[in-house]
Each structure stands twice: as structure tokens, then as C-alpha cells.
Design an enzyme around this catalytic site. Structure first.
Site, short mmCIF file in Angstrom:
data_model
loop_
_atom_site.label_atom_id
_atom_site.label_comp_id
_atom_site.label_asym_id
_atom_site.label_seq_id
_atom_site.Cartn_x
_atom_site.Cartn_y
_atom_site.Cartn_z
N ARG A 52 40.54 119.20 -12.05
CA ARG A 52 41.89 118.72 -12.39
C ARG A 52 42.59 118.20 -11.13
NH1 ARG A 52 45.58 122.07 -12.67
NH2 ARG A 52 44.52 123.65 -13.89
N TYR A 104 58.71 97.09 -18.79
CA TYR A 104 57.75 97.56 -19.79
C TYR A 104 58.49 98.44 -20.81
CZ TYR A 104 53.59 99.48 -21.89
OH TYR A 104 52.64 99.82 -22.80
N ASP A 177 56.36 97.81 -9.95
CA ASP A 177 55.35 97.69 -10.99
C ASP A 177 54.70 96.33 -10.82
OD1 ASP A 177 53.84 97.23 -13.27
OD2 ASP A 177 55.28 98.15 -14.66
N LYS A 202 45.09 97.15 -17.51
CA LYS A 202 45.20 95.69 -17.62
C LYS A 202 44.19 95.00 -16.70
CE LYS A 202 48.39 97.20 -20.31
NZ LYS A 202 49.79 97.34 -19.95
#
Ligand code: PLP
Length: 380
Positions: A52, A104, A177, A202
């Protein structure tokens, strides 16, 4: 030699991977959740205890992204949203974040709920208006200024350098971003950005088959330490197989992005001014409101995303989308296949997106096929 290799070489060779033991040029998938200790209780690899926190496959992708963005550290996440929300969760009650009105959609919706629930101050600025950004940032003490450039789905381009100067002048940190720009077109850290965010779903992966997110830090400061803790403790990690796929997708990123930029530019130029077309919104066109800023900071091309507004309003626009045969009607972006979406209908009530606008993610197909498809759809 001696000199570091260029990005194309780094990407194509997946960070110059070679397994000296087996001679394999492709890294294995390492699914182990735990890492062993020797007889003395020391870890065989002192960097890894439990999956993790540490993952062999994730670290390979992170190393390359870190180098691409010229940052100090990179962490990948189970999705872009997992990465973005983890960074916002490094804020404390009473802190303030300033974000654009055009950004977004899901992140904007989450910010509104989260900040309200956890007593974090949230203010929005209009990315088309620099004076508004300045006024909103200066209105109250601010920890984070968030920019998205180019911004979904109307492709406003924010001057990163000026946003950085503004943020730093009030002691805030700047997050960019850069999903649509990709690390091959713009490197926000070059302009002083503190953190770069990518939905790696993307262009970075590029094949519409992995959901992933990435954050790159310019330096490993106190916020980055908190961010690393948030990821390790909340566990929004990317699994070994997805990390491996991401690394594989990245091998061709430079070729994919180059072709997408080339195709998008040709399509934008062809349809601008054509009858039935009201407006082509693409940062590469001289008619774009922020073209000058785009030309300055989008040094590797103007990206593969564009939007077109059509004559005849919502119904005509929906009909055009319905007639498209090669473009796939689907959300998301940055894959090798071209997509089209009627954003206003998807976003629903309260959306700032005009309803005569179609958003296009331009892929790497034959450009004439794409132009022919859109043209026949417009002609009806
Ligand atoms: C897709 C996207 C996100 C969210 O990323 P996910 O990987 O879908 O969670 C954030 N910002 C931009 C610009 C995006 O396109």
C-alpha cells in the site's frame, strides 16, 4: 554519452529497462503485497515493506513521469480524482483554495461538497479574466491556487508563469492540472508550479484501458510529505497490473501526442469558417482568445483537444453528433481513437458549457477520415 537521454528515448525504452538476470527488455509484473526480511530482521530492499506504500511497478512509471516533468518526486494513484482529492486533503480546516469556474466537472463538484463539509474555504475565479484571478486570490489568505490549462471544454489557456507569480506573492502554492497539455507540451514546473496534476487515464496511458492519476512535486516540502501520507494511509494506489499497463502505454506517448496535435490542428483549420460552423475553439488557432499565451507555453504543439460550436442550437448540434460514424460518441479524452461528446447534456443543469458545443478528442487516425466524417455529419 554521459548526457541524459532525451524524452523520446526515455519513453520508448521505459526508462532504459533491462533485466540483467533474464535479459528481458520488458519489466515483469510484481504482484507481491509484502516484502521480506532476512535473518536479522532487515528488509531485503530497505525501501519496501508493504504494497500500500510501495509498489515496484508503480515506482517504474513514477520515475519516468518525474523525469518528464523535471520534478523532485512523483506519486501515481488509482485515478486522477484520487490524486487530486488527496492533494486537496492536505489542506486543514480554515485553509483556502482558489479554483477556476471552468475546470474538470467532477473535481469541481467534489470540491464544493468537500470544502463545505470540512470547513475549507473555496473561491472560484474566471480563467478568462486575469484581473478576476488576482482579485479572488488576494481577497483572503490562500494556501492553494488551482489552475487547469488548457481548461475543459472551452480550452482557456492560463499563463502559468503569471499564475505562479501571483500565488507565490501571497504565500500560496500553485497546482497545475496539465492533463490536456501532457508533459510533452508544457512543463509547469519550469514556470515555477509547485505541483503538477495529471489524469494519467488520458494521454499518459493513451489507450483508454487504464484509470490512473499522477502528481509531481517541484520539491519534497511539508505538503508533499502530507500528500504521501494521505496516499499511503487512504490507499488510493494503482495496482501492479495497471501500473505495468501505464508504463507500456507511455512508451509511445511522444508519437501519439505528436500525431494528435497534428490531426487536431488540421481539423481545426479545415472547419474554421466553414458554413454551419459557428466557432472552432482550439488554442492553436490565431482566433483563440489565449493563442499568444498558448504559443508561448505550449511548446510541443497545441494538444489534441478542441471544441466546435455549430449554427442552429442544441437540436442541430445533437443531430450532427448522431450522424458521426468514425468518431466514437463517448466521454473521456487522450486515447488513440477520436471521441465526440455533447458536454452540456452530460454536465446537465448549471453547466457553463454552451449547448451548441461538441467536444472532440482527436486521436491518431487518418486525418482525412476524421474530416470527412465530421463534414458529412454537418451536411446531414
Ligand atoms: C479526466 C480528468 C480528470 C479526472 O481524472 P480521472 O482519471 O478520470 O479520475 C481531471 N482533470 C482533467 C482535465 C481530466 O480530463
Amino acid at each position: 554519452m554521459g548526457k541524459k537521454s532525451n524524452v523520446e528515448t526515455l519513453l520508448a525504452q521505459a526508462g532504459h529497462y533491462l533485466d540483467k538476470e533474464s535479459g528481458s527488455v520488458v519489466p515483469p509484473i510484481q504482484p507481491s503485497t509484502t516484502f521480506a526480511r532476512n535473518e536479522q530482521g532487515d528488509l531485503y530492499n530497505s525501501n519496501r515493506i508493504y504494497a500500500r506504500d510501495q509498489s515496484v511497478n508503480a515506482e517504474m512509471a513514477e520515475a519516468i513521469l518525474c523525469e518528464l516533468e523535471e520534478g523532485a518526486s512523483c506519486k501515481i494513484f488509482a485515478s486522477g480524482m484520487a490524486a487530486a482529492t488527496a492533494l486537496v486533503q492536505t489542506l486543514r480546516p480554515g485553509d483556502r483554495i482558489v479554483a477556476p469556474t471552468v475546470m474538470y466537472w467532477s473535481l469541481r463538484a467534489w470540491l464544493i461538497d468537500f470544502c463545505d463539509d470540512w470547513n475549507i474555504k473555496l473561491a472560484f475565479y474566471d480563467p478568462r479574466n486575469e484581473a478576476d484571478m488576482v482579485a479572488v486570490v488576494k481577497a483572503a489568505p490562500t494556501e492553494i491556487l488551482w489552475i487547469e490549462t488548457p481548461a475543459n471544454p472551452t480550452w482557456e489557456v492560463v499563463d502559468i508563469q503569471r499564475a505562479v507569480d501571483l500565488a507565490h506573492s501571497v504565500g500560496a502554492q500553485l497546482v497545475a492540472d496539465s492533463t490536456v497539455s501532457t508533459p510533452l507540451i508544457t512543463k509547469p514546473i519550469e514556470y515555477g508550479a509547485d505541483f503538477v496534476f495529471h489524469s494519467a487515464t488520458k494521454y499518459i496511458n493513451g489507450h483508454s484501458d487504464v484509470v490512473a492519476g499522477a502528481l509531481i512535486a517541484a520539491k519534497e516540502d511539508a505538503r508533499w510529505e502530507r500528500l504521501c501520507k494521505v496516499r499511503a494511509q487512504q490507499g488510493g494506489i494503482l495496482g501492479p497490473f495497471e501500473s505495468w499497463l501505464l508504463l507500456r502505454g507511455m512508451r509511445t506517448m511522444h508519437i501519439r501526442v505528436e500525431r494528435a496535435c497534428e490531426n487536431a490542428m488540421k481539423l481545426a483549420q479545415y472547419f474554421e469558417g466553414l458554413s454551419g460552423v459557428k466557432e472552432v475553439i482550439y488554442p492553436g488557432l490565431a482566433s483563440h482568445a489565449n493563442h499568444e499565451v498558448a504559443a508561448k507555453q505550449m511548446t510541443g504543439g497545441f494538444g489534441g483537444m478542441l471544441s466546435i460550436r455549430f449554427e442552429g442550437g442544441k437540436e442541430k448540434t445533437a443531430a450532427i453528433m448522431g450522424r458521426m460514424k468514425r468518431f466514437v460518441r463517448a466521454t473521456s479524452l487522450g486515447g488513440v481513437e477520436s471521441l465526440v461528446e455533447h458536454r452540456a447534456l452530460v454536465e446537465g443543469e448549471g453547466t457553463p458549457v454552451p449547448d451548441d458545443l461538441l467536444r472532440f478528442s482527436i486521436g491518431i487516425e487518418n486525418i482525412q477520415d476524421l474530416i470527412d466524417d465530421l463534414e458529412q455529419a454537418i451536411r446531414g
